[in-house]
Write a protein that holds these residues in place. Structure first.
Motif, mmCIF file in Angstrom:
data_model
loop_
_atom_site.group_PDB
_atom_site.id
_atom_site.type_symbol
_atom_site.label_atom_id
_atom_site.label_comp_id
_atom_site.label_asym_id
_atom_site.label_seq_id
_atom_site.Cartn_x
_atom_site.Cartn_y
_atom_site.Cartn_z
ATOM 1 N N THR A 1 0.799 -1.233 0.000
ATOM 2 C CA THR A 1 0.000 0.000 0.000
ATOM 3 C C THR A 1 0.828 1.278 0.000
ATOM 4 O O THR A 1 0.262 2.361 -0.174
ATOM 5 N N THR A 2 2.130 1.188 0.213
ATOM 6 C CA THR A 2 2.977 2.384 0.292
ATOM 7 C C THR A 2 3.767 2.554 -0.987
ATOM 8 O O THR A 2 4.371 1.593 -1.487
ATOM 9 N N ARG A 3 3.775 3.749 -1.528
ATOM 10 C CA ARG A 3 4.566 4.043 -2.718
ATOM 11 C C ARG A 3 6.032 4.283 -2.326
ATOM 12 O O ARG A 3 6.327 4.722 -1.217
ATOM 13 N N PHE B 1 12.729 -2.369 -0.293
ATOM 14 C CA PHE B 1 11.297 -2.140 -0.468
ATOM 15 C C PHE B 1 10.854 -2.513 -1.878
ATOM 16 O O PHE B 1 9.773 -3.071 -2.076
ATOM 17 N N ARG B 2 11.672 -2.207 -2.866
ATOM 18 C CA ARG B 2 11.358 -2.545 -4.248
ATOM 19 C C ARG B 2 11.752 -3.975 -4.587
ATOM 20 O O ARG B 2 11.218 -4.575 -5.528
ATOM 21 N N PHE B 3 12.658 -4.524 -3.820
ATOM 22 C CA PHE B 3 13.201 -5.844 -4.119
ATOM 23 C C PHE B 3 12.273 -6.965 -3.658
ATOM 24 O O PHE B 3 12.093 -7.967 -4.361
ATOM 25 N N GLU C 1 6.751 7.873 -1.347
ATOM 26 C CA GLU C 1 6.305 8.194 0.005
ATOM 27 C C GLU C 1 7.293 7.670 1.049
ATOM 28 O O GLU C 1 7.576 8.356 2.036
ATOM 29 N N LEU C 2 7.805 6.482 0.820
ATOM 30 C CA LEU C 2 8.781 5.927 1.758
ATOM 31 C C LEU C 2 10.060 6.754 1.768
ATOM 32 O O LEU C 2 10.613 7.049 2.836
ATOM 33 N N ALA C 3 10.532 7.154 0.577
ATOM 34 C CA ALA C 3 11.737 7.979 0.506
ATOM 35 C C ALA C 3 11.520 9.324 1.188
ATOM 36 O O ALA C 3 12.402 9.831 1.895
#
Length: 257
Positions: free
Chosen positions: A126-128, A153-155, A131-133
């Protein structure tokens, strides 16, 4: 000669040209800072106590957050896994067979940490990344740590697809990834599965790391962000609930309760 043109449209045509606000609306999710704080509290709590009461409290909190994010099908799947681990472990314990004791202990451990995995995967879903960065920058997290967190997070969401791709490639070469093949040829199966997976995941991590660095995540200057973070009432409620559960776990650990 003057030309006149009727530009009036039927009412239904006008209505159809209006943009759909529900389709363009962002999905519900917690503030990334709240999600990170709650996830840290949950992990500390899981390490402090094995109390079933505290575990059920974390499970209830996670289900409420997932329901707020409108991920109802995910709730059903995760609860099915939780029930499967719990029921199977109890059946192994009730059997009284000492050979099944290690399997029962493993299932109980998986059941205990499953709510933390539920919350983490809901956060990932649910988090982009932007937004996390933005949240990590607002929290004054060092640049190197921010890069590592963003890459992870992307991995993580790509791991399932890579496992499936490697399994399909093994099938085309006549090496089926089945429980029978694992039992009969464990070393050969591990070699044909783990080596391609590790090589592929290393390549993906390198590519994602380069992409994150190119976007300026590791830059020393203050970065602007497209996203505007805002703590809502649901964030405050989740933080309070997580802190209460953590305090109860500390009390359980100290023997006060």
């Amino acid at each position: 000669m003057a030309l006149s043109m009727d530009t009036s449209l039927p009412l239904n045509a006008v209505v159809q040209t209006q943009p759909s606000t529900s389709a363009n609306a962002a999905p519900r999710h917690l503030d990334p800072r709240t999600s990170l704080a709650v996830l840290a509290a949950i992990n500390v709590q899981m390490a402090l106590t094995q109390s079933l009461f505290a575990e059920m409290g974390v499970l209830a909190l996670t289900v409420v957050v997932m329901a707020y994010c409108r991920r109802f099908s995910a709730i059903v799947r995760w609860l099915a896994f939780y029930a499967l681990f719990a029921v199977t472990a109890q059946l192994f314990v009730a059997s009284g067979n000492t050979l099944l004791s290690p399997f029962a202990a493993s299932l109980l451990m998986y059941r205990h940490v499953l709510p933390a995995f539920m919350f983490a995967f809901n956060m990932i879903a649910t988090t982009r990344l932007g937004e996390l960065a933005c949240a990590l920058q607002a929290m004054r997290v060092p640049a190197n740590v921010s890069v590592g967190v963003c890459v992870a997070f992307r991995f993580l969401p790509t791991m399932g697809r890579e496992f499936s791709a490697v399994a399909d490639a093994m099938k085309t070469r006549g090496i089926a990834l089945t429980p029978r093949s694992v039992v009969r040829h464990p070393a050969k199966t591990a070699e044909h599965f783990l080596v391609p997976v590790i090589a592929r995941l290393g390549q993906i991590a390198d590519e994602l790391g380069n992409a994150v660095v190119v976007r300026g995540v590791g830059a020393s200057a203050h970065r602007t962000s497209y996203y505007h973070l805002r703590v809502r009432a649901i964030d405050v409620a989740c933080l309070i609930a997580a802190m209460v559960l953590l305090a109860l776990s500390v009390c359980f650990r100290a023997g006060v309760l």
